[in-house]
Design an enzyme around this catalytic site. Structure first.
Site, short mmCIF file in Angstrom:
data_model
loop_
_atom_site.label_atom_id
_atom_site.label_comp_id
_atom_site.label_asym_id
_atom_site.label_seq_id
_atom_site.Cartn_x
_atom_site.Cartn_y
_atom_site.Cartn_z
N SER A 1 -11.17 -12.48 -5.72
CA SER A 1 -10.41 -13.79 -5.43
C SER A 1 -9.60 -14.26 -6.73
CB SER A 1 -11.33 -14.37 -4.89
OG SER A 1 -11.10 -15.79 -4.28
N GLU A 2 -8.53 -14.61 -6.08
CA GLU A 2 -7.56 -14.90 -6.92
C GLU A 2 -7.98 -15.63 -7.47
OE1 GLU A 2 -4.92 -15.23 -3.76
OE2 GLU A 2 -6.88 -14.91 -3.59
N ASN A 3 -8.85 -17.08 -7.59
CA ASN A 3 -9.91 -18.00 -8.43
C ASN A 3 -10.67 -17.83 -9.39
OD1 ASN A 3 -11.47 -17.59 -6.22
ND2 ASN A 3 -12.51 -19.48 -6.40
N GLY A 4 -10.59 -16.46 -9.26
CA GLY A 4 -11.69 -15.96 -11.03
C GLY A 4 -12.72 -14.93 -10.32
N SER B 1 -7.55 -13.42 -13.72
CA SER B 1 -6.72 -13.08 -12.29
C SER B 1 -6.03 -12.50 -11.86
CB SER B 1 -7.60 -14.09 -10.65
OG SER B 1 -8.09 -13.13 -10.11
#
Length: 212
Positions: A46-49, A88
């Site tokens: 997920s892009e948020n880490g 990320s």
């Protein structure tokens, strides 16, 4: 007629192979997390880490501090890791993600993707979509075949602002599976109870159909 949203997500999960690193887009693609085989080594990012995202939580397992890029609560599988968003996006831009499964408003027969805004409507921004389509090895679109208005979403040319040009390889819709080829849309698989005529009528461009 056709696949339900859960059946679409289940079909999309079949695109994933053991050892893949996969990003799931906001909306319908997030349902794919519920259909990852338990014995597989597929890592959802997920892009948020978060690397190692699991299926959606139950009331007993929900953790309000554990969310995906769409701010939905998620779970983490054993071995998951957490990091800042810059790391990320370094994974994404560095070509380390094998597959991105994304939603779409429109896809052209050349593989152009429009999935981030409709002119005149308020949007927060393009998010990570542009980085994903530029950096991942394969882009699979998971979406309904037609809009709520009944208009086709698979077109000769996209009418909405593009996220990327010639970036989509495969489309999985409620009516079937379609590949992008040098000659346009090619039918790969029909959803249950869907005829060739029905999927062709719902597609805003010619559909290549190979006879067996």
């Amino acid at each position: 007629m056709g696949w339900s949203r859960f059946e679409m997500a289940q079909r999309a999960a079949q695109e994933l192979q053991d050892g893949f690193y996969v990003n799931l887009g906001i909306g319908l693609p997030t349902l794919v997390a519920n259909f990852i085989p338990e014995d597989s080594q597929i890592w959802l990012q997920s892009e948020n880490g978060l690397l190692g995202m699991g299926e959606f939580p139950t009331e007993e397992t929900v953790d309000v501090d554990l969310i995906n890029a769409g701010k939905q609560t998620v779970t983490a599988i054993p071995g998951a890791s957490f990091f800042e968003s810059s790391a990320s996006f370094a994974m994404i831009r560095g070509g380390n993600i094998d597959v991105a499964i994304l939603g779409a408003m429109e896809v052209s027969e050349q593989g152009d993707l429009a999935n981030w805004m409709v002119p005149g409507q308020k949007v927060k921004g393009i998010g990570g979509a542009m980085d994903l389509v530029a950096g991942v090895k394969k882009v699979v679109v998971l979406m309904e075949h037609v809009a709520k208005s009944g208009q086709p979403k698979l077109l000769k040319h996209c009418q909405l602002p593009l996220t990327g040009k010639k970036v989509v390889q495969r489309i999985i819709s409620d009516l079937g599976v379609i590949d992008i080829t040098p000659h346009g849309f090619k039918l790969v698989e029909l959803a249950k109870d869907v005829s060739i005529k029905q999927i062709q009528d719902a597609t805003g461009a010619d559909l290549i159909i190979e006879s067996n």
